[in-house]
Design a protein around this motif. Structure first.
Motif, PDB file in Angstrom:
ATOM      1  N   ALA A  45       0.874  -1.171   0.000  1.00 15.42           N
ATOM      2  CA  ALA A  45       0.000   0.000   0.000  1.00 15.42           C
ATOM      3  C   ALA A  45       0.908   1.218   0.000  1.00 15.42           C
ATOM      4  O   ALA A  45       1.798   1.340   0.844  1.00 15.42           O
TER       5      ALA A  45
ATOM      6  N   HIS B  26      -5.439   1.822   1.642  1.00 14.90           N
ATOM      7  CA  HIS B  26      -4.988   0.474   2.006  1.00 14.90           C
ATOM      8  C   HIS B  26      -5.971  -0.565   1.460  1.00 14.90           C
ATOM      9  O   HIS B  26      -5.553  -1.620   0.965  1.00 14.90           O
TER      10      HIS B  26
ATOM     11  N   MET C  22       1.322  -5.255   2.729  1.00 17.00           N
ATOM     12  CA  MET C  22       0.056  -5.937   2.993  1.00 17.00           C
ATOM     13  C   MET C  22       0.209  -7.462   2.964  1.00 17.00           C
ATOM     14  O   MET C  22      -0.725  -8.177   3.304  1.00 17.00           O
TER      15      MET C  22
END
Length: 180
Positions: A84, A98, A145
């Motif tokens: 992100a 995100h 992530m």
């Protein structure tokens, strides 16, 4: 999409960088408020996985014998880090950016699955440790992530998946209405 399964043990064959670039066309329609494109991908192959293994060990305080590495990055020949990478914008909060990055990662996972590749999205408590972030070259505002572990699917496992009669989840458990 309904047949997608996580494949925890993928084989050594992987898509080429050119094949991955072609699959990225499936990622571009991700929901993306103000079209900020707040995500990027990092491909880890070969010695990149050693660098990640060393970073994971450093983050956990593990010391190994020379030539011995944390085995986690070696579960696949190709790892794709989903990052992100939020942009400053008055109308798009960081959490939403995100979510867009995660959406892009999942669309890529689906595109890989559709193309016949096995994929497992892995994370972990150390994903955003200082050492792992440095190994990926993340900027201060970026957030890792997780990684897609990508590879071929063993024929016997593919056959078991095709023969599976695993029922779909009941959608009613996920649906509700605003209280009156």
């Amino acid at each position: 999409m309904a047949t997608r399964r996580s494949v925890s043990k993928v084989g050594s064959e992987t898509p080429t960088d050119a094949e991955l670039a072609a699959l990225l066309a499936a990622v571009t329609p991700v929901a993306d408020h103000k079209a900020l494109r707040p995500w990027r991908l990092i491909l880890l192959r070969g010695n990149d996985r050693i660098k990640l293994a060393e970073a994971l060990d450093a983050a956990e305080g593990v010391e190994r014998q020379p030539g011995d590495y944390n085995p986690k990055p070696f579960r696949a020949v190709l790892l794709i880090a989903i990052v992100a990478s939020p942009k400053d914008h008055p109308k798009v909060p960081t959490w939403e950016q995100h979510a867009t990055a995660v959406g892009a990662g999942h669309l890529l996972e689906l595109a890989l699955w559709q193309a016949g590749w096995g994929v497992m999205w892995r994370t972990g408590l150390l994903a955003n440790s200082t050492q792992v972030r440095a190994a990926h070259g993340l900027a201060e505002e970026e957030h890792l992530m997780g990684w897609l572990y990508v590879g071929s699917i063993d024929d016997s496992f593919r056959k078991r998946m095709l023969e599976s009669n695993r029922p779909a989840l009941d959608p009613q458990q996920f649906l509700s209405r605003i209280p009156q």
